[in-house]
Structure formats: structure tokens, C-alpha cells
Design a protein around this motif. Structure first.
Motif, PDB file in Angstrom:
ATOM      1  N   ASP A   1       0.839  -1.191   0.000  1.00  0.00           N
ATOM      2  CA  ASP A   1       0.000   0.000   0.000  1.00  0.00           C
ATOM      3  C   ASP A   1       0.877   1.246   0.000  1.00  0.00           C
ATOM      4  N   ALA A   2       0.447   2.277  -0.713  1.00  0.00           N
ATOM      5  CA  ALA A   2       1.208   3.521  -0.766  1.00  0.00           C
ATOM      6  C   ALA A   2       1.214   4.188   0.607  1.00  0.00           C
ATOM      7  N   VAL A   3       2.396   4.618   1.028  1.00  0.00           N
ATOM      8  CA  VAL A   3       2.536   5.312   2.306  1.00  0.00           C
ATOM      9  C   VAL A   3       2.197   6.784   2.103  1.00  0.00           C
ATOM     10  N   THR A   4       1.433   7.358   3.032  1.00  0.00           N
ATOM     11  CA  THR A   4       1.074   8.772   2.950  1.00  0.00           C
ATOM     12  C   THR A   4       1.517   9.488   4.217  1.00  0.00           C
ATOM     13  N   LEU A   5       1.693  10.802   4.113  1.00  0.00           N
ATOM     14  CA  LEU A   5       2.057  11.591   5.286  1.00  0.00           C
ATOM     15  C   LEU A   5       0.982  11.482   6.359  1.00  0.00           C
ATOM     16  N   ALA A   6      -0.276  11.556   5.938  1.00  0.00           N
ATOM     17  CA  ALA A   6      -1.376  11.462   6.897  1.00  0.00           C
ATOM     18  C   ALA A   6      -1.401  10.094   7.569  1.00  0.00           C
ATOM     19  N   GLY A   7      -1.083   9.055   6.816  1.00  0.00           N
ATOM     20  CA  GLY A   7      -1.082   7.711   7.380  1.00  0.00           C
ATOM     21  C   GLY A   7       0.007   7.517   8.415  1.00  0.00           C
ATOM     22  N   ILE A   8       1.185   8.078   8.153  1.00  0.00           N
ATOM     23  CA  ILE A   8       2.279   7.993   9.123  1.00  0.00           C
ATOM     24  C   ILE A   8       1.900   8.739  10.401  1.00  0.00           C
TER      25      ILE A   8
ATOM     26  N   GLY B   1       7.636   3.734  22.788  1.00  0.00           N
ATOM     27  CA  GLY B   1       8.374   4.251  21.651  1.00  0.00           C
ATOM     28  C   GLY B   1       7.961   3.602  20.350  1.00  0.00           C
ATOM     29  N   ALA B   2       8.363   4.240  19.256  1.00  0.00           N
ATOM     30  CA  ALA B   2       8.141   3.711  17.915  1.00  0.00           C
ATOM     31  C   ALA B   2       9.468   3.734  17.173  1.00  0.00           C
ATOM     32  N   THR B   3       9.760   2.657  16.453  1.00  0.00           N
ATOM     33  CA  THR B   3      10.983   2.603  15.657  1.00  0.00           C
ATOM     34  C   THR B   3      10.619   2.396  14.194  1.00  0.00           C
ATOM     35  N   ILE B   4      11.509   2.872  13.320  1.00  0.00           N
ATOM     36  CA  ILE B   4      11.226   2.863  11.886  1.00  0.00           C
ATOM     37  C   ILE B   4      12.327   2.123  11.147  1.00  0.00           C
ATOM     38  N   PRO B   5      11.978   1.089  10.376  1.00  0.00           N
ATOM     39  CA  PRO B   5      12.994   0.362   9.605  1.00  0.00           C
ATOM     40  C   PRO B   5      13.325   1.084   8.303  1.00  0.00           C
ATOM     41  N   GLU B   6      14.455   0.736   7.726  1.00  0.00           N
ATOM     42  CA  GLU B   6      14.788   1.211   6.381  1.00  0.00           C
ATOM     43  C   GLU B   6      14.516   0.053   5.428  1.00  0.00           C
ATOM     44  N   ALA B   7      13.292  -0.026   4.970  1.00  0.00           N
ATOM     45  CA  ALA B   7      12.882  -1.137   4.115  1.00  0.00           C
ATOM     46  C   ALA B   7      11.875  -0.615   3.103  1.00  0.00           C
ATOM     47  N   GLY B   8      12.375  -0.189   1.971  1.00  0.00           N
ATOM     48  CA  GLY B   8      11.504   0.376   0.955  1.00  0.00           C
ATOM     49  C   GLY B   8      11.346   1.877   1.061  1.00  0.00           C
ATOM     50  N   HIS B   9      11.625   2.424   2.242  1.00  0.00           N
ATOM     51  CA  HIS B   9      11.508   3.865   2.457  1.00  0.00           C
ATOM     52  C   HIS B   9      12.643   4.327   3.364  1.00  0.00           C
TER      53      HIS B   9
END
Length: 229
Positions: free
Chosen positions: A21-28, A42-50
Motif C-alpha cells: 500500500d502507498a505510504v502517505t504523510l497522513a497515514g504515518i 516508543g516507535a521505531t522505523i525500519p529502512e525497508a523500501g523507504h
């Protein structure tokens, strides 16, 4: 005990190469707010596609309490200065809630996916990378005093005032390292703030191998094991 979760977690379809699914600013932004509302620490963010840094910025803007970190950003395709600058800005904009998670990835991904030269063994190179960034952070915090670094792989000896972002309120940027092998675990204990574990690592391997190496690294660095997350 801290409990974190993943922002922008990978979907099964993406692993299977069937798209996502396309990632959107609003979705993040919505996902970050939901993570905080559910009570996570906390929240962590992977480097996988983005790229992981843009979602971290959006999450920082739309939350007030949770920590936000990369899990992990791949180090070698970015120079230490590029990484240090974005980490410094994110630490400032988040009010001290950002942590920088770094990993090396393997040679094939660096050379063939990131188009990045593999210039030496990843462990010693990442050690220099971390030390170089620490010198940069010190130079950002005290613009009148350059803290230089010169190693085999990285060299930092100049920072004109025009290019210095300057001091911030929360000048310590926690650094976490991805560790599968003993060297990276020892390096974490010696120089860094915490460990980012790989999903393939078992509880037994983590406890009996990696944690012992973290403790050995902490002893080498004159630190207490309890200081490492």
C-alpha cells in the motif's frame, strides 16, 4: 521495562514481492498518534523500501511522549556528516526523543542495492563511523571548538561556522547498533547506548552470546552494563 513497536512495519505482500500500500504523510501521522495513544513507550522505523528519517520527523511532529528511533538506518551509504546532521535536527525537533539506530547491512546489499563501495571490514569501519559522528556532535554542541577525528576510513577536520547547526537543548543523541555477531555487540557495549536485535536471533543466543559481549564491551569502555539499553 520499555515497550516499543514498529512504525511502517512491513507487510507480507511486500516480502513476497507483490507490492504494498502507498505510504502517505497522513497515514504515518495517524499511526504515530495511535501508537502513543495505545500506551507504547516508543516507535521505531525500519529502512525497508523507504528512508527511515522522514517518517521519524512526521512521528515527532504528531506525538508528545513516545521515543522515536531508526531501526535501523544503513550507515555506509550515508557519510557520517549526513547522518549526524539529520540525527541532530531530529533530536532537536523531537525535544530529545530521538534515537539513532544504525546497521551495516551485508556487502551485497551495499554494493548492489545501495551502489556503495565496500571499503573494509564492517565492524572496524562502523566503529570509526560512530567515533566520527561523536566528534561531529561535540563540534555542533560547542561551535567554537572543533573536535576532529581522523581514522582509516573517515576524516573530519573542518567545520566552518556557516555549516555548523549549533547547540541544542538535548545534545546527547543516543546511538543504537544492530548486532548479530559478537563484534557489533562488543562495540555497542563500548561506545553506544543500546542494541537493536535482529529478528533471526533467538532468546538463547541473545542471552548467552550477545549480552556477554555487550558486557565485555562495556568493561573495555569503563562503563556499567546497566547503562546500555
Amino acid at each position: 521495562m520499555r515497550v516499543e513497536t514498529v512504525l511502517l512495519s512491513l507487510e507480507t505482500a511486500q516480502y513476497a514481492g507483490e507490492g504494498q500500500d502507498a505510504v502517505t504523510l497522513a497515514g504515518i501521522a495517524e499511526a504515530a498518534r495511535r501508537i502513543e495513544a495505545l500506551g507504547f513507550d516508543g516507535a521505531t522505523i525500519p529502512e525497508a523500501g523507504h528512508d527511515p528519517f522522514l517518517p521519524a520527523m512526521i512521528a515527532a511532529e504528531h506525538t508528545e511522549r513516545i521515543s522515536i528511533g531508526t531501526n535501523v538506518a544503513i550507515a555506509f551509504p550515508r557519510s557520517p556528516m549526513v547522518t549526524a546532521q539529520i540525527a541532530w535536527d531530529l533530536q532537536h525537533f523531537s525535544g530529545g526523543r530521538f534515537s539513532l539506530g544504525l546497521g551495516t547491512q551485508v556487502k551485497g546489499h551495499n554494493e548492489r542495492r545501495y551502489a556503495t563501495p565496500w571499503t573494509g571490514p564492517p565492524g572496524p569501519r562502523l566503529r570509526e563511523y560512530v567515533l566520527c559522528m561523536k566528534a561531529m556532535f561535540a563540534s555542533f554542541a560547542d561551535p567554537k571548538t572543533l573536535t576532529p577525528f581522523e581514522g582509516e576510513y573517515y576524516r573530519f577536520t573542518m567545520l566552518p561556522p556557516f555549516f555548523n547547526p549549533g547547540p541544542i537543548a538535548h545534545s546527547h543523541v543516543p546511538i543504537y547498533l544492530a548486532a548479530v555477531n559478537k563484534y557489533m555487540a562488543r562495540l555497542t557495549g563500548e561506545l553506544c547506548d543500546g542494541l537493536r536485535l535482529h529478528p533471526i536471533g533467538t532468546f538463547r543466543y541473545t542471552k548467552e552470546v550477545l549480552m556477554k559481549e555487550v558486557a565485555a564491551g562495556a568493561a573495555k569502555g569503563g562503563r556499567e552494563r546497566s547503562a546500555i539499553d
